[in-house]
Scaffold this active site. Sequence first.
Site, PDB file in Angstrom:
ATOM      1  N   SER A   9       0.846  -1.193   0.000  1.00  0.00           N
ATOM      2  CA  SER A   9       0.000   0.000   0.000  1.00  0.00           C
ATOM      3  C   SER A   9       0.877   1.238   0.000  1.00  0.00           C
ATOM      4  CB  SER A   9      -0.910   0.013   1.229  1.00  0.00           C
ATOM      5  OG  SER A   9      -1.566   1.261   1.324  1.00  0.00           O
ATOM      6  N   HIS A  34      -0.930  -1.052  -4.573  1.00  0.00           N
ATOM      7  CA  HIS A  34      -2.238  -0.720  -4.012  1.00  0.00           C
ATOM      8  C   HIS A  34      -2.324   0.783  -3.759  1.00  0.00           C
ATOM      9  CE1 HIS A  34      -6.013  -1.943  -2.107  1.00  0.00           C
ATOM     10  NE2 HIS A  34      -5.766  -1.029  -1.180  1.00  0.00           N
ATOM     11  N   ASP A  36      -4.581   3.816  -2.435  1.00  0.00           N
ATOM     12  CA  ASP A  36      -5.731   4.144  -1.583  1.00  0.00           C
ATOM     13  C   ASP A  36      -6.313   5.489  -1.981  1.00  0.00           C
ATOM     14  OD1 ASP A  36      -5.854   1.955   0.518  1.00  0.00           O
ATOM     15  OD2 ASP A  36      -3.746   2.528   0.638  1.00  0.00           O
ATOM     16  N   MET A  38      -9.122   8.096  -1.333  1.00  0.00           N
ATOM     17  CA  MET A  38     -10.078   8.501  -0.291  1.00  0.00           C
ATOM     18  C   MET A  38     -10.585   9.912  -0.575  1.00  0.00           C
ATOM     19  SD  MET A  38      -8.032   7.179   3.088  1.00  0.00           S
ATOM     20  CE  MET A  38      -7.003   5.712   3.046  1.00  0.00           C
ATOM     21  N   HIS A  67      -8.104   1.295  -4.985  1.00  0.00           N
ATOM     22  CA  HIS A  67      -9.159   1.013  -4.011  1.00  0.00           C
ATOM     23  C   HIS A  67      -9.857   2.324  -3.700  1.00  0.00           C
ATOM     24  CE1 HIS A  67     -10.128  -0.152   0.446  1.00  0.00           C
ATOM     25  NE2 HIS A  67     -11.212  -0.057  -0.291  1.00  0.00           N
ATOM     26  N   MET A  69     -12.262   4.443  -1.877  1.00  0.00           N
ATOM     27  CA  MET A  69     -13.067   4.645  -0.675  1.00  0.00           C
ATOM     28  C   MET A  69     -13.763   5.993  -0.841  1.00  0.00           C
ATOM     29  SD  MET A  69     -10.188   3.160   1.944  1.00  0.00           S
ATOM     30  CE  MET A  69      -8.866   3.363   0.735  1.00  0.00           C
ATOM     31  N   MET A 143     -12.099  -5.776   4.204  1.00  0.00           N
ATOM     32  CA  MET A 143     -11.328  -4.843   5.014  1.00  0.00           C
ATOM     33  C   MET A 143     -11.126  -5.429   6.412  1.00  0.00           C
ATOM     34  SD  MET A 143     -10.426  -2.277   3.192  1.00  0.00           S
ATOM     35  CE  MET A 143      -9.766  -1.292   4.565  1.00  0.00           C
ATOM     36  N   GLY A 148      -9.769   4.184   5.977  1.00  0.00           N
ATOM     37  CA  GLY A 148      -9.567   5.611   6.154  1.00  0.00           C
ATOM     38  C   GLY A 148      -8.160   5.996   6.567  1.00  0.00           C
ATOM     39  N   PHE A 149      -7.497   5.139   7.322  1.00  0.00           N
ATOM     40  CA  PHE A 149      -6.162   5.466   7.804  1.00  0.00           C
ATOM     41  C   PHE A 149      -5.287   4.218   7.814  1.00  0.00           C
ATOM     42  CE2 PHE A 149      -8.899   8.691   9.657  1.00  0.00           C
ATOM     43  CZ  PHE A 149      -8.191   9.865   9.395  1.00  0.00           C
ATOM     44  N   GLY A 150      -3.995   4.401   7.603  1.00  0.00           N
ATOM     45  CA  GLY A 150      -3.047   3.301   7.690  1.00  0.00           C
ATOM     46  C   GLY A 150      -2.598   3.087   9.125  1.00  0.00           C
ATOM     47  N   GLY A 151      -1.893   1.974   9.345  1.00  0.00           N
ATOM     48  CA  GLY A 151      -1.287   1.719  10.646  1.00  0.00           C
ATOM     49  C   GLY A 151      -2.212   1.180  11.716  1.00  0.00           C
ATOM     50  N   ASP A 177      -7.076  -6.255   3.560  1.00  0.00           N
ATOM     51  CA  ASP A 177      -6.398  -4.958   3.649  1.00  0.00           C
ATOM     52  C   ASP A 177      -6.603  -4.390   5.043  1.00  0.00           C
ATOM     53  OD1 ASP A 177      -5.419  -2.386   3.372  1.00  0.00           O
ATOM     54  OD2 ASP A 177      -6.836  -1.766   1.817  1.00  0.00           O
ATOM     55  N   GLY A 178      -5.482  -4.202   5.751  1.00  0.00           N
ATOM     56  CA  GLY A 178      -5.545  -3.571   7.055  1.00  0.00           C
ATOM     57  C   GLY A 178      -4.815  -4.354   8.116  1.00  0.00           C
ATOM     58  N   SER A 200       2.376  -0.476   6.266  1.00  0.00           N
ATOM     59  CA  SER A 200       3.471  -0.384   7.233  1.00  0.00           C
ATOM     60  C   SER A 200       4.142  -1.731   7.457  1.00  0.00           C
ATOM     61  CB  SER A 200       2.951   0.186   8.569  1.00  0.00           C
ATOM     62  OG  SER A 200       1.864  -0.582   9.061  1.00  0.00           O
TER      63      SER A 200
END
Length: 223
Positions: A9, A34, A36, A38, A67, A69, A143, A148-151, A177-178, A200
């Site tokens: 990602s 990938h 993202d 948004m 992807h 979103m 998901m 909405g956010f990484g990490g 993913d996630g 990450s």
Amino acid sequence: MPKAIIAPSLLSGDWAFLARDCNAMLDLGADYLHMDIMDGHFVPNLTIGAPVIKSLRKHTKGFLDCHLMVSHPEQWVKDYAAAGADGYTFHVEAAKDSVALCREIQSAGMRPGLAIKPGTPVDVLFPIIDAVGAANLGLALIMTVEPGFGGQSFMANQMPKVRALRERYPDLDIQVDGGLALDTIEAAAEAGANAIVSGSGIFGHADKKAAIEGLRAAVNKHN
């Protein structure tokens, strides 16, 4: 189960050097890139859009796994096709007619993908996949964090959705993913996921090549 697809990602990369990071990931063995997308409405974050994908397309031959979103996925099909996106994954929660949208994406020359949030039951995907045909679908994305956010931390309680999809569609690319990393991949791979998005977990690893190889090995072990 289909072959392993490892998709770093780029949300975890350096946006100032996006093309560099994309090509570095490919050189290290990544299969997809990938992206993202948004809109700040469907999810509470704002990232990139079709103009960035168009610019990036000039500098990488990698599979751009977009992807979306976004609140109105129907609105952007032509823009992303023109920009050079390879995959166009949208959230069924945001779509007016997911079957029609999949067909439009395919007609535009991209691989359609269906995504669901953690709170959405997996069985909403079954009639869509059956109508479109699993062979005509690029992937189904489960998901494993709130988008909405990484990490964020991996949600193992989403794995029954992956198992249900794998049992029903043995040849479908099932993406997760996630929170995917070397310490969480086993649960996803055992459940039947073969397409692994990791931000990450790859970019934050001291040896990025080893991270990609480790994710692939975990999937292959269950293949």
